[in-house]
Design a protein around this motif. Sequence first.
Motif, PDB file in Angstrom:
ATOM      1  N   THR A   1      52.308  69.676  98.361  1.00 12.91           N
ATOM      2  CA  THR A   1      51.271  70.503  98.981  1.00 12.91           C
ATOM      3  C   THR A   1      50.064  70.542  98.057  1.00 12.91           C
ATOM      4  OG1 THR A   1      52.995  71.885  99.965  1.00 12.91           O
ATOM      5  CG2 THR A   1      50.745  72.777  99.940  1.00 12.91           C
ATOM      6  N   PRO A   2      48.893  70.110  98.529  1.00 17.42           N
ATOM      7  CA  PRO A   2      47.711  70.158  97.659  1.00 17.42           C
ATOM      8  C   PRO A   2      47.560  71.543  97.022  1.00 17.42           C
ATOM      9  CG  PRO A   2      47.189  69.046  99.702  1.00 17.42           C
ATOM     10  CD  PRO A   2      48.581  69.623  99.858  1.00 17.42           C
ATOM     11  N   PHE A   3      47.200  71.544  95.762  1.00 10.28           N
ATOM     12  CA  PHE A   3      47.128  72.793  95.005  1.00 10.28           C
ATOM     13  C   PHE A   3      46.105  73.758  95.588  1.00 10.28           C
ATOM     14  CE2 PHE A   3      46.477  75.225  90.936  1.00 10.28           C
ATOM     15  CZ  PHE A   3      47.744  75.747  90.905  1.00 10.28           C
ATOM     16  N   ASP A   4      45.067  73.217  96.198  1.00  9.45           N
ATOM     17  CA  ASP A   4      44.032  74.084  96.781  1.00  9.45           C
ATOM     18  C   ASP A   4      44.218  74.275  98.290  1.00  9.45           C
ATOM     19  OD1 ASP A   4      43.414  71.522  97.524  1.00  9.45           O
ATOM     20  OD2 ASP A   4      41.350  71.577  96.785  1.00  9.45           O
ATOM     21  N   ALA A   5      45.420  73.970  98.796  1.00  5.54           N
ATOM     22  CA  ALA A   5      45.687  74.127 100.237  1.00  5.54           C
ATOM     23  C   ALA A   5      45.643  75.600 100.633  1.00  5.54           C
ATOM     24  CB  ALA A   5      47.057  73.536 100.580  1.00  5.54           C
TER      25      ALA A   5
ATOM     26  N   GLU B   1      44.661  64.535  90.921  1.00  2.89           N
ATOM     27  CA  GLU B   1      44.825  65.704  91.789  1.00  2.89           C
ATOM     28  C   GLU B   1      45.075  66.943  90.945  1.00  2.89           C
ATOM     29  OE1 GLU B   1      44.803  65.788  95.181  1.00  2.89           O
ATOM     30  OE2 GLU B   1      44.541  63.633  95.426  1.00  2.89           O
ATOM     31  N   SER B   2      44.654  68.082  91.457  1.00  2.00           N
ATOM     32  CA  SER B   2      45.010  69.334  90.802  1.00  2.00           C
ATOM     33  C   SER B   2      46.464  69.631  91.113  1.00  2.00           C
ATOM     34  CB  SER B   2      44.136  70.477  91.318  1.00  2.00           C
ATOM     35  OG  SER B   2      42.798  70.265  90.965  1.00  2.00           O
ATOM     36  N   ILE B   3      47.229  69.939  90.085  1.00  2.00           N
ATOM     37  CA  ILE B   3      48.640  70.271  90.295  1.00  2.00           C
ATOM     38  C   ILE B   3      48.942  71.607  89.625  1.00  2.00           C
ATOM     39  CG2 ILE B   3      49.374  67.848  90.417  1.00  2.00           C
ATOM     40  CD1 ILE B   3      50.624  68.429  87.554  1.00  2.00           C
ATOM     41  N   ASN B   4      50.052  72.157  90.007  1.00  2.00           N
ATOM     42  CA  ASN B   4      50.542  73.391  89.401  1.00  2.00           C
ATOM     43  C   ASN B   4      51.138  73.030  88.040  1.00  2.00           C
ATOM     44  OD1 ASN B   4      51.864  75.742  88.701  1.00  2.00           O
ATOM     45  ND2 ASN B   4      53.212  75.762  90.477  1.00  2.00           N
ATOM     46  N   SER B   5      50.583  73.550  86.975  1.00  5.39           N
ATOM     47  CA  SER B   5      51.085  73.211  85.637  1.00  5.39           C
ATOM     48  C   SER B   5      52.538  73.635  85.446  1.00  5.39           C
ATOM     49  CB  SER B   5      50.199  73.840  84.559  1.00  5.39           C
ATOM     50  OG  SER B   5      50.254  75.258  84.640  1.00  5.39           O
ATOM     51  N   GLN B   6      52.979  74.668  86.148  1.00  7.16           N
ATOM     52  CA  GLN B   6      54.367  75.122  86.024  1.00  7.16           C
ATOM     53  C   GLN B   6      55.342  74.071  86.567  1.00  7.16           C
ATOM     54  OE1 GLN B   6      55.313  77.913  84.285  1.00  7.16           O
ATOM     55  NE2 GLN B   6      53.129  77.882  83.818  1.00  7.16           N
ATOM     56  N   ALA B   7      54.911  73.292  87.543  1.00 11.48           N
ATOM     57  CA  ALA B   7      55.764  72.219  88.072  1.00 11.48           C
ATOM     58  C   ALA B   7      56.020  71.175  86.993  1.00 11.48           C
ATOM     59  CB  ALA B   7      55.114  71.585  89.298  1.00 11.48           C
ATOM     60  N   LEU B   8      54.990  70.808  86.261  1.00  9.71           N
ATOM     61  CA  LEU B   8      55.135  69.821  85.199  1.00  9.71           C
ATOM     62  C   LEU B   8      55.985  70.372  84.053  1.00  9.71           C
ATOM     63  CD1 LEU B   8      54.488  67.042  84.141  1.00  9.71           C
ATOM     64  CD2 LEU B   8      52.325  67.932  83.282  1.00  9.71           C
ATOM     65  N   ILE B   9      55.762  71.615  83.691  1.00  9.84           N
ATOM     66  CA  ILE B   9      56.559  72.242  82.633  1.00  9.84           C
ATOM     67  C   ILE B   9      58.025  72.294  83.052  1.00  9.84           C
ATOM     68  CG2 ILE B   9      56.981  74.393  81.374  1.00  9.84           C
ATOM     69  CD1 ILE B   9      53.893  74.869  81.582  1.00  9.84           C
ATOM     70  N   PHE B  10      58.275  72.653  84.304  1.00  4.73           N
ATOM     71  CA  PHE B  10      59.651  72.707  84.799  1.00  4.73           C
ATOM     72  C   PHE B  10      60.324  71.344  84.694  1.00  4.73           C
ATOM     73  CE2 PHE B  10      62.940  72.347  87.988  1.00  4.73           C
ATOM     74  CZ  PHE B  10      63.683  73.482  87.759  1.00  4.73           C
ATOM     75  N   LEU B  11      59.638  70.286  85.105  1.00  9.69           N
ATOM     76  CA  LEU B  11      60.210  68.937  85.009  1.00  9.69           C
ATOM     77  C   LEU B  11      60.555  68.581  83.570  1.00  9.69           C
ATOM     78  CD1 LEU B  11      58.256  66.525  87.376  1.00  9.69           C
ATOM     79  CD2 LEU B  11      60.728  66.842  87.240  1.00  9.69           C
ATOM     80  N   ASN B  12      59.674  68.922  82.660  1.00  8.96           N
ATOM     81  CA  ASN B  12      59.926  68.652  81.247  1.00  8.96           C
ATOM     82  C   ASN B  12      61.170  69.388  80.765  1.00  8.96           C
ATOM     83  OD1 ASN B  12      59.406  69.793  78.278  1.00  8.96           O
ATOM     84  ND2 ASN B  12      58.662  67.678  78.446  1.00  8.96           N
TER      85      ASN B  12
END
Length: 122
Positions: free
Chosen positions: A16-20, A85-96
């Motif tokens: 979902t686009p971050f600015d949706a 694209e703008s993404i939710n930084s928490q999503a990237l942190i979670f993956l890490n």
Amino acid sequence: QRLQHLLFRLGADLSTPFDAKSEAKRMGEEHVREIEEWITALESSLPPLSQFILPGGSQAAARIHVARTICRRAERWVVSLAEFESINSQALIFLNRLSDYLFLAAREQSRTSGGREVNAEY
């Protein structure tokens, strides 16, 4: 099962686009804290590492190591996505943090199944 729910949330977040304008269920700090609690619990039950280990130890542990490498690949893809694209930084942190959790889960699986950790020789 909890991890599966979190992975579905992660997928919804990233798709979902971050600015949706729609209300997407996003990964939040609470989800990162949750997986960090899982990491802390596993770390406390495992002997500390003094060397790198080879992936394996048991067949189940080896499969968790494969999941970990797939998670790392997904993390790299999300980093690349973030360049465009703008993404939710928490999503990237979670993956890490998920890849760290999977490493420890593989070690725990090996330990509980009687597998042996093999130190890397190089």
